[in-house]
Design a protein around this motif. Structure first.
Motif, mmCIF file in Angstrom:
data_model
loop_
_atom_site.group_PDB
_atom_site.id
_atom_site.type_symbol
_atom_site.label_atom_id
_atom_site.label_comp_id
_atom_site.label_asym_id
_atom_site.label_seq_id
_atom_site.Cartn_x
_atom_site.Cartn_y
_atom_site.Cartn_z
ATOM 1 N N LEU A 4 2.797 -6.649 1.909
ATOM 2 C CA LEU A 4 2.727 -5.315 2.495
ATOM 3 C C LEU A 4 2.195 -4.363 1.433
ATOM 4 C CD1 LEU A 4 6.069 -5.224 4.523
ATOM 5 C CD2 LEU A 4 3.770 -5.871 5.279
ATOM 6 N N VAL A 5 1.011 -3.845 1.681
ATOM 7 C CA VAL A 5 0.267 -3.085 0.676
ATOM 8 C C VAL A 5 0.207 -1.619 1.068
ATOM 9 C CG1 VAL A 5 -1.935 -2.866 -0.537
ATOM 10 C CG2 VAL A 5 -1.089 -5.125 0.109
ATOM 11 N N TYR A 6 0.504 -0.760 0.098
ATOM 12 C CA TYR A 6 0.465 0.691 0.312
ATOM 13 C C TYR A 6 -0.960 1.199 0.107
ATOM 14 C CZ TYR A 6 1.306 5.677 -0.461
ATOM 15 O OH TYR A 6 1.277 7.046 -0.393
ATOM 16 N N HIS A 7 -1.507 1.841 1.153
ATOM 17 C CA HIS A 7 -2.850 2.405 1.084
ATOM 18 C C HIS A 7 -2.847 3.930 1.150
ATOM 19 C CE1 HIS A 7 -5.271 -1.308 1.321
ATOM 20 N NE2 HIS A 7 -4.278 -1.775 2.063
ATOM 21 N N GLY A 8 -1.703 4.526 1.303
ATOM 22 C CA GLY A 8 -1.586 5.974 1.417
ATOM 23 C C GLY A 8 -0.409 6.317 2.314
ATOM 24 N N THR A 53 -2.510 3.585 -5.144
ATOM 25 C CA THR A 53 -2.598 2.823 -3.900
ATOM 26 C C THR A 53 -2.990 1.385 -4.228
ATOM 27 O OG1 THR A 53 -4.919 3.448 -3.598
ATOM 28 C CG2 THR A 53 -3.270 4.843 -2.532
ATOM 29 N N GLY A 54 -2.931 0.531 -3.194
ATOM 30 C CA GLY A 54 -3.392 -0.841 -3.345
ATOM 31 C C GLY A 54 -2.378 -1.788 -3.955
ATOM 32 N N PHE A 55 -1.094 -1.425 -3.947
ATOM 33 C CA PHE A 55 -0.064 -2.285 -4.520
ATOM 34 C C PHE A 55 0.947 -2.678 -3.446
ATOM 35 C CE2 PHE A 55 1.253 2.113 -4.925
ATOM 36 C CZ PHE A 55 2.568 2.116 -4.501
ATOM 37 N N THR A 56 1.586 -3.825 -3.633
ATOM 38 C CA THR A 56 2.637 -4.240 -2.715
ATOM 39 C C THR A 56 3.904 -3.449 -3.005
ATOM 40 O OG1 THR A 56 3.207 -6.070 -4.215
ATOM 41 C CG2 THR A 56 1.747 -6.568 -2.358
ATOM 42 N N ILE A 57 4.683 -3.203 -1.966
ATOM 43 C CA ILE A 57 5.871 -2.371 -2.087
ATOM 44 C C ILE A 57 7.135 -3.217 -1.938
ATOM 45 C CG2 ILE A 57 4.712 -0.264 -1.371
ATOM 46 C CD1 ILE A 57 5.633 -0.677 1.409
ATOM 47 N N GLY A 58 8.284 -2.578 -2.146
ATOM 48 C CA GLY A 58 9.568 -3.245 -1.966
ATOM 49 C C GLY A 58 10.219 -3.655 -3.277
#
Length: 343
Positions: A4-8, A53-58
């Motif tokens: 799950l990648v954060y794009h904004g 941006t562009g990193f996995t979250i959690g």
């Protein structure tokens, strides 16, 4: 791998990203089995505190080691492990004296930015594995163990810092997963009565099932003051906003204790210094360090602590976008979401 990648803001996608590689010989690569969404992950989802941006979250996960660096001594490939949300080197003066690792610095938690990607992915790099992993015991359920990454430790820490004693009257402000586990923790630490405050009816129902007296925020102060003849002696704030802290300070009695573990977005709040001083209040705000994990594991083994009841939804990692939307909208009776990275 996928994750799950954060794009904004409000733009999280189930994307393909590069597999992690060991960046130092003290680290390990973990294949994530199960992860979960924390309330503080919503801050990232909303665009708050995200570092790019562009990193996995959690930051909550359990899994199996697939590669261990040459300087890892406590673990090996194949070990099933719990990944602690808080990241430290375990070697510096900061780690020796308290919770602030001077080596990791601002990279104290997974999933805040690209420098330390998050655990809602198929693979996760764990720096300083000896300090940041715990072997999963066979006699504790995976779902209970997963909550020890952050949620259960934070809730227990919040109750502990509220200085709960046997027979105490306690208020818990905010009934998300941490607040609900704080209700459980308060009773285990000796509370005779717990008032649980939240605007969401389903969360209040869950608190009542745990033995609490639930209240909507409207009129909660007056009802608590009347029921206790002057306020509770111990308050856990599991929200962390200026409003929730203000509520906590208004329902606590003379010489009481307020403990804030909700992640506060506030840079500065108008704190009622004179009132707090005149009442001789103890006020504590902080983050759990994981020091209570061994004791909580023993309570789980004894069948006395079962925080996994807060899981309301179990979805594959590939449905993570839907999971975030449910959690953000408080839809479908959502409480806490478990993500299965193997499904």
């Amino acid at each position: 791998m996928r994750g799950l990648v954060y794009h904004g803001p409000r733009d999280v996608r189930y994307d393909v990203v590069a597999d992690p590689a060991l960046s130092n010989p003290a680290g390990a690569i973990v294949r994530v089995g199960k992860a979960s969404i924390c309330g503080s992950d919503l801050h990232i989802f909303h665009g708050e505190n995200a570092r790019g941006t562009g990193f996995t979250i959690g930051h909550e996960a359990i899994g199996q080691i697939v590669e261990a660096g040459a300087e890892v001594h406590r673990f090996k490939a194949g070990d099933r492990v719990l990944v602690s949300a808080g990241v430290r080197c375990g070697r510096c003066e900061g780690c020796a004296s308290g919770p602030h690792c001077t080596v990791q610095g601002d990279n104290f938690c997974y999933g805040l930015g690209p420098d330390l990607p998050g655990s809602q992915a198929e693979l996760l790099e764990v720096p300083y594995a000896d300090a940041n992993l715990m072997r999963l015991p066979a006699d504790v359920s995976e779902e209970n163990a997963l909550l020890l990454a952050d949620c259960a430790n934070t809730a227990w820490y919040g109750a502990k810092k509220a200085k709960i004693v046997p027979g105490a009257e306690v208020a818990v402000i905010g009934l998300g997963p941490i607040g609900l586990v704080a209700v459980m923790s308060a009773f285990l630490q000796g509370a005779a009565r717990v008032f649980a405050v939240d605007p969401v009816a389903d969360r209040r129902r869950r608190a009542e099932e745990l033995g609490a007296s639930s209240l909507a925020p409207e009129g909660a102060k007056e009802l608590i003051m009347e029921a206790t003849r002057g306020g509770v002696g111990h308050v856990v704030d599991a929200v962390g906003t200026d409003e929730s802290i203000d509520t906590a300070l208004r329902v606590v009695r003379n010489r009481g204790a307020v403990s804030v573990v909700g992640l506060s977005p506030s840079k500065r709040m108008a704190f009622p210094m004179m009132r707090a001083q005149m009442l001789s209040l103890d006020f504590h705000i902080g983050l759990a360090t994981g020091e209570d994990t061994p004791g909580l594991l023993n309570l789980m083994r004894a069948g006395r602590f079962n925080p996994a009841v807060v899981f309301s939804h179990r979805l594959p990692l590939s449905a993570g976008v839907t999971a975030y939307e449910l959690f953000d909208q408080r839809a479908d009776g959502v409480c806490k979401v478990l993500l299965d990275a193997t499904a």
